[in-house]
Design an enzyme around this catalytic site. Structure first.
Site, mmCIF file in Angstrom:
data_model
loop_
_atom_site.group_PDB
_atom_site.id
_atom_site.type_symbol
_atom_site.label_atom_id
_atom_site.label_comp_id
_atom_site.label_asym_id
_atom_site.label_seq_id
_atom_site.Cartn_x
_atom_site.Cartn_y
_atom_site.Cartn_z
ATOM 1 N N HIS A 123 0.875 -1.176 0.000
ATOM 2 C CA HIS A 123 0.000 0.000 0.000
ATOM 3 C C HIS A 123 0.912 1.226 0.000
ATOM 4 O O HIS A 123 2.029 1.172 0.517
ATOM 5 C CB HIS A 123 -0.823 -0.051 1.296
ATOM 6 C CG HIS A 123 -1.929 0.951 1.388
ATOM 7 N ND1 HIS A 123 -1.705 2.263 1.715
ATOM 8 C CD2 HIS A 123 -3.270 0.826 1.217
ATOM 9 C CE1 HIS A 123 -2.873 2.902 1.746
ATOM 10 N NE2 HIS A 123 -3.832 2.056 1.446
ATOM 11 N N ASP A 200 2.888 -4.932 8.011
ATOM 12 C CA ASP A 200 1.686 -4.129 7.840
ATOM 13 C C ASP A 200 0.514 -5.096 7.984
ATOM 14 O O ASP A 200 0.225 -5.880 7.093
ATOM 15 C CB ASP A 200 1.721 -3.467 6.456
ATOM 16 C CG ASP A 200 0.395 -2.813 6.089
ATOM 17 O OD1 ASP A 200 -0.562 -2.914 6.877
ATOM 18 O OD2 ASP A 200 0.328 -2.209 5.008
ATOM 19 N N GLN A 203 -4.643 -5.552 6.860
ATOM 20 C CA GLN A 203 -5.638 -6.448 6.261
ATOM 21 C C GLN A 203 -5.613 -7.852 6.864
ATOM 22 O O GLN A 203 -6.424 -8.683 6.485
ATOM 23 C CB GLN A 203 -5.401 -6.560 4.751
ATOM 24 C CG GLN A 203 -5.551 -5.263 3.999
ATOM 25 C CD GLN A 203 -6.972 -4.734 4.029
ATOM 26 O OE1 GLN A 203 -7.928 -5.482 4.226
ATOM 27 N NE2 GLN A 203 -7.124 -3.431 3.841
ATOM 28 N N LYS A 226 -10.593 -1.418 10.770
ATOM 29 C CA LYS A 226 -10.742 -2.590 9.908
ATOM 30 C C LYS A 226 -11.041 -3.841 10.740
ATOM 31 O O LYS A 226 -11.174 -4.932 10.215
ATOM 32 C CB LYS A 226 -9.476 -2.792 9.072
ATOM 33 C CG LYS A 226 -9.266 -1.659 8.041
ATOM 34 C CD LYS A 226 -8.125 -1.968 7.105
ATOM 35 C CE LYS A 226 -7.524 -0.744 6.458
ATOM 36 N NZ LYS A 226 -8.298 -0.222 5.333
ATOM 37 N N CYS A 364 -4.765 2.427 -3.708
ATOM 38 C CA CYS A 364 -3.523 2.967 -3.115
ATOM 39 C C CYS A 364 -2.355 2.012 -3.313
ATOM 40 O O CYS A 364 -1.479 1.894 -2.452
ATOM 41 C CB CYS A 364 -3.691 3.289 -1.629
ATOM 42 S SG CYS A 364 -4.845 4.609 -1.332
#
Lengths: 407, 142
Positions: A123, A200, A203, A226, A364
């Site tokens: 991202h 990261d 997700q 999220k 993104c």
């Protein structure tokens, strides 16, 4: 806790509405998930009953708010299996968590000629902070290539590693493709060269079991919104010895021990990194969101989402003109696709006309789109409250749209 | 037909479509097929009106006191929107274009149909078409 899909849906007020006269089908969960009523109730009750500034107040309300706020730090600690709650730092979101590491760890430990490795599927928030740091320090950014199915080429990654590598920052699960990366092997390989690893987890944390000790990652960044929690709140996990060695990110109240005009001594972790009044209400309202996930169990959440993804594959792949983007073996519940001869933006708008919310565009991840030679995709991302019936309605709408240009 | 009459015509066409949003969008996309072929040589940056996800190329020429527009887009819905603007404004005098009140957009509830991103793009398109008209008007008056 065993709940039926209808019982789960019953916990999310926003789902029960019509959009353009059709029942809302919310398939934009990778952008943000909806919030269960317990989160909304907590936000309200905090402001109605406990609102006050934390950590220094000598009164009951401040004490209550402080205790609740710090309890959430422990809940997050347990949620990701961290050794102590001091390793949990509250930020604004994944983006700020990554920038914190880039600015603080980067400023202290990255020098000219050092190398930072990221992957093709990052991202922008896991690209730009490193580009800025490399520019400032004269360090070099290296990119792990991926296959046509959207998987990291591990041998290429190993080839990039050297004693010059100071940091590897990779996405655990890709927001645009859904690919789950082999982070455990990535971390092991990076550590052999003494490099630190940032994951990261924006997700992955809502779908996958995560234990930072078992993974042995040095940093983990993710966002509350999220994970069915409020917006404007992120988490940075960091190993104690690293966080202690890192300089503060922002200066101000809360992060100091003592201030004089000659010299300021900084507070201990985690407070050293939480300058100013934090996002108290959203932190406190994050707890019911985490309790919701823990209550259902990530295994059963993942099983449900896997079933939806596999049903989506069954129904979408036979449609003439539909091309999936990202076909990795291991995926979270993201179905990204294009339709021959059509622009994703048009497809998104036509789906919206049927009350179906998806994401369209580059997500993104422009370098990733360039890798696939496309401008963008349509991305449907499924969550615990989505149903097979919704997948059917969506597939039927996609088939009708695809037919316009693929007769 | 006057600009007002063309707008009336468009409004009644959309009224026939009724409330079904999907058919309205399909119809807008179909309208895009009426656009004249856009010359490849004009598909360059200086002719771009950039939106967030869709691109529009627009050129204009003046002859015999009338403005000739040519436009294209990379998305079909936007093509349909441009074709409506061209239907209303093409081959008019700069004077007419400058003073045109494009009320058909609000009257068919276009903002609601196409959403805010495309509405902004549509506004930029109209602005650019009017800017061309102003430039031609100035040229004709000197």
């Amino acid at each position: 806790m065993n709940l039926t899909i209808d019982q789960i849906r019953g916990l999310f007020p926003v789902l029960h509405q019509e959009v353009h006269g059709k029942p809302l089908i919310y398939f934009d969960n990778a952008a943000t998930t909806q919030k269960p009523k317990a989160v909304l109730d907590k936000l309200r009750s905090y402001y109605e009953l406990d609102n006050s500034n934390i950590h220094r107040g000598a009164h009951t309300l401040a004490d209550r708010a402080t205790r609740e706020y710090e309890q959430v730090r422990e809940t997050v600690q347990n949620f990701i299996g961290a050794q102590e709650s001091a390793e949990i730092i509250f930020t604004k979101g994944t983006t700020e968590s990554i920038n914190l590491v880039a600015q603080s760890f980067g400023r202290k430990f990255i020098e000219q000629g050092d190398e930072i490795i990221i992957s093709t599927m990052e991202h922008h928030s896991n690209i730009v902070p490193w580009q800025m740091l490399c520019e400032e320090k004269g360090a070099i950014l290296k990119i792990i290539p991926i296959t046509d199915s959207g998987e990291i080429i591990f041998e290429e990654f190993e080839r990039l590693l050297s004693t010059k590598t100071k940091l590897v920052s990779v996405v655990h699960a890709s927001n645009a493709l859904g690919t789950i990366n082999p982070v455990k092997s990535i971390i092991e390989a990076a550590h052999r060269y003494g490099a630190k690893v940032l994951l990261d987890g924006a997700q992955s944390t809502s779908h996958l079991e995560i234990n930072v000790v078992d993974l042995d990652c040095d940093f983990l960044a993710f966002s509350a919104h999220k994970l069915y929690g409020p917006t404007g709140l992120g988490i940075l996990y960091g190993k104690r010895e690293l966080l202690e060695a890192m300089p503060p990110f922002l200066g101000g109240g809360e992060m100091i021990k003592e201030v004089s005009f000659e010299k300021t001594t900084f507070n201990d972790i985690p407070f050293k990194f939480e300058a100013g009044t934090p996002n108290i209400a959203d932190v406190i309202a994050f707890k019911p969101a985490l309790d919701f996930i823990t209550g259902l169990g990530k295994k059963s959440i993942k099983a449900h989402e896997d079933e939806l993804l596999s049903y989506a594959n069954d129904l979408l792949l036979p449609i003439k003109g539909v091309e999936p983007i990202g076909t990795a073996k291991e995926k979270v519940s993201v179905f990204s696709f294009i339709i021959k001869g059509m622009h994703p933006f048009d497809i998104g708008q036509m789906l919206d006309a049927r009350g179906i919310a998806v994401r369209t565009g580059h997500h993104c991840t422009q370098p990733l789109m360039q890798r696939f030679g496309i401008e963008g995709t349509v991305r449907a991302s499924f969550s615990v409250y989505n149903s097979k019936t919704e997948i059917e309605t969506w597939a039927e709408a996609v088939a009708r749209i695809a037919k316009i240009k693929n007769k | 037909m006057s600009i007002e009459e063309v707008q009336e015509e468009i409004v009644s066409e959309f009224e026939i479509l009724g409330e079904d949003r999907e058919s309205t969008i399909f119809y807008i996309m179909e309208l895009g097929e009426n656009l004249k072929e856009f010359p490849e040589s004009q598909r360059k940056d200086e002719n771009i009106i950039k939106g967030c996800q869709s691109k529009v190329w627009l050129t204009a020429e003046e002859s015999d006191g009338k403005v000739h527009y040519l436009a294209d887009s990379n998305t079909d819905i936007t093509k349909g929107l441009i074709s409506l603007l061209i239907r209303v404004l093409n081959l008019r005098t700069p004077e007419e274009i400058i003073h045109a009140e494009l009320n058909f957009i609000d009257r068919i509830g276009m903002g609601n149909i196409i959403g805010s991103q495309r509405s902004n793009g549509l506004a930029s398109m109209i602005k650019q078409m009017k800017l061309y008209a102003i430039a031609f008007q100035t040229k004709l008056n000197t």
